[in-house]
Scaffold this motif. Structure first.
Motif, mmCIF file in Angstrom:
data_model
loop_
_atom_site.group_PDB
_atom_site.id
_atom_site.type_symbol
_atom_site.label_atom_id
_atom_site.label_comp_id
_atom_site.label_asym_id
_atom_site.label_seq_id
_atom_site.Cartn_x
_atom_site.Cartn_y
_atom_site.Cartn_z
ATOM 1 N N ALA A 93 15.103 34.414 44.625
ATOM 2 C CA ALA A 93 15.645 36.057 44.272
ATOM 3 C C ALA A 93 15.619 36.655 43.003
ATOM 4 O O ALA A 93 14.913 37.799 42.838
ATOM 5 C CB ALA A 93 17.469 35.602 44.551
ATOM 6 N N VAL A 94 15.546 35.657 42.158
ATOM 7 C CA VAL A 94 15.146 36.793 40.828
ATOM 8 C C VAL A 94 13.325 37.332 41.353
ATOM 9 O O VAL A 94 13.221 38.622 40.474
ATOM 10 C CB VAL A 94 14.439 35.182 39.854
ATOM 11 N N LEU A 95 12.473 36.513 41.305
ATOM 12 C CA LEU A 95 11.171 36.879 41.702
ATOM 13 C C LEU A 95 11.280 38.032 42.943
ATOM 14 O O LEU A 95 10.691 38.694 42.560
ATOM 15 C CB LEU A 95 10.374 35.072 42.323
ATOM 16 N N ASN A 96 12.088 38.231 43.399
ATOM 17 C CA ASN A 96 12.815 39.304 44.138
ATOM 18 C C ASN A 96 12.273 40.745 43.504
ATOM 19 O O ASN A 96 12.481 41.532 44.200
ATOM 20 C CB ASN A 96 13.217 39.104 45.395
ATOM 21 N N ALA A 97 13.412 40.274 42.417
ATOM 22 C CA ALA A 97 13.363 41.227 41.828
ATOM 23 C C ALA A 97 12.513 42.319 40.769
ATOM 24 O O ALA A 97 12.509 43.605 39.952
ATOM 25 C CB ALA A 97 14.438 41.183 40.412
ATOM 26 N N THR A 98 11.134 41.542 40.942
ATOM 27 C CA THR A 98 9.482 42.284 40.340
ATOM 28 C C THR A 98 9.674 43.342 41.312
ATOM 29 O O THR A 98 8.758 43.856 41.040
ATOM 30 C CB THR A 98 8.490 40.992 40.562
ATOM 31 N N THR A 99 9.695 43.077 42.543
ATOM 32 C CA THR A 99 9.740 44.880 44.001
ATOM 33 C C THR A 99 9.885 46.104 43.096
ATOM 34 O O THR A 99 8.545 46.338 43.122
ATOM 35 C CB THR A 99 11.118 44.555 44.461
ATOM 36 N N PRO A 100 10.740 46.113 41.952
ATOM 37 C CA PRO A 100 10.272 47.999 41.604
ATOM 38 C C PRO A 100 9.087 47.558 40.564
ATOM 39 O O PRO A 100 8.521 48.481 40.410
ATOM 40 C CB PRO A 100 11.155 48.030 40.384
ATOM 41 N N LEU A 101 8.543 47.053 39.938
ATOM 42 C CA LEU A 101 7.668 46.500 38.989
ATOM 43 C C LEU A 101 6.577 46.592 39.746
ATOM 44 O O LEU A 101 5.295 47.783 39.900
ATOM 45 C CB LEU A 101 7.601 45.360 38.425
#
Length: 288
Positions: A96-104
């Protein structure tokens, strides 16, 4: 005032739904392999969206179908299998945390391939976010030697797929209603997903109790975590703004942490620091 409260309620509901999707994938993998899980997720979501959005299909111009197929592959088909495969080796909360890199990834690809410009704050945010991602993966690999953290790279690749999807939609499909795009996407995916499911050996084990239990989790994931969540997200974009709607990115890992801890997942202090660094980077990268 009532509309102001409604948008926050929708944002919280969306974060609860999407934040819970990672633990649902984990439970689904108890009886399904990644190919079966990904295929069933697409099929259940597709049937749901077609049931409510089929009237929008005639509105799709003939020339748009190739872009719908492209965005369907980048934004749904590839990521659902990659996430399922990744969670055979890494914890759902880390995923889930790694999914938060999508905006980057969206920002980097937008600048590199679609002509978007960076601000200084966004450049700093990308560097910080990538640094936090590296810290999270390396520390997880050190503290969980029984897990293969190379699989974390699959989540990063899936996030790049999401980023490509966003940029393609922005460039080629921005004149279409979101529900029309989504219904068209899943229509193009139903046949490939069904073929993959039939080749995965699912129908040979479908009568097993553990498989049937896992399928129930994926029914929830497909209909609520994909279909209904998209509808809430589309409504949130229409009634507020894309900037506000995408702020759900910051809340998803919080929900996933909660479910992960209830399921016995351990997050080290260094990984918490890495997760916090990623969210700081995402925040800075998302600023205008």
């Amino acid at each position: 005032m009532e509309q102001k409260h409604a948008k926050w309620i929708q944002l919280v509901i969306l974060s609860l739904i999407w934040g819970s999707s990672f633990i649902l994938m984990k439970k689904g993998l108890l009886g399904l392999n990644p190919l079966q899980l990904g295929s069933l997720r697409i099929i259940f979501a597709g049937l749901f969206l077609l049931a409510i959005g089929y009237k929008n299909l005639p509105k799709i111009p003939q020339g748009k179908w190739k872009f719908l197929a492209l965005t369907a592959f980048c934004g749904t088909f590839m990521p659902v299998y990659l996430f399922a495969l990744a969670q055979t080796e890494i914890d759902s909360s880390v995923s889930a945390v790694l999914n938060a890199t999508t905006p980057l990834a969206t920002l980097i690809l937008g600048a590199a391939a679609f002509g978007l410009s960076f601000t200084r704050a966004q450049i700093i945010g990308v560097v910080i976010g990538l640094g936090g991602t590296l810290l999270l993966i390396l520390n997880g690999a050190m503290n969980h030697p029984e897990q293969n953290y190379y699989y974390a790279l699959l989540v990063v690749v899936a996030s790049i797929g999401y980023a490509l999807n966003v940029n393609f939609i922005k460039k080629y499909l921005s004149d279409m209603h979101p529900l029309t795009i989504c219904t068209g996407n899943f229509l193009t995916l139903l046949l490939p997903a069904t073929i993959v499911l039939s080749l995965s050996g699912f129908f040979q084990v479908a009568n097993q109790e553990v498989v049937q239990t896992s399928v129930m989790y994926i029914v929830i994931l497909g209909i609520i975590g994909t279909g209904m969540a998209n509808l809430i997200f589309f409504k949130l974009i229409q009634t507020t703004s894309p900037v506000f709607a995408t702020s759900v990115t910051y809340l998803i890992p919080v929900v996933a942490f909660f479910w992960g801890m209830l399921d016995g997942e351990l997050f080290t202090p260094t990984q918490f620091v890495g997760a916090f660094i990623i969210l700081i980077g995402v925040y800075l990268a998302g600023k205008k």
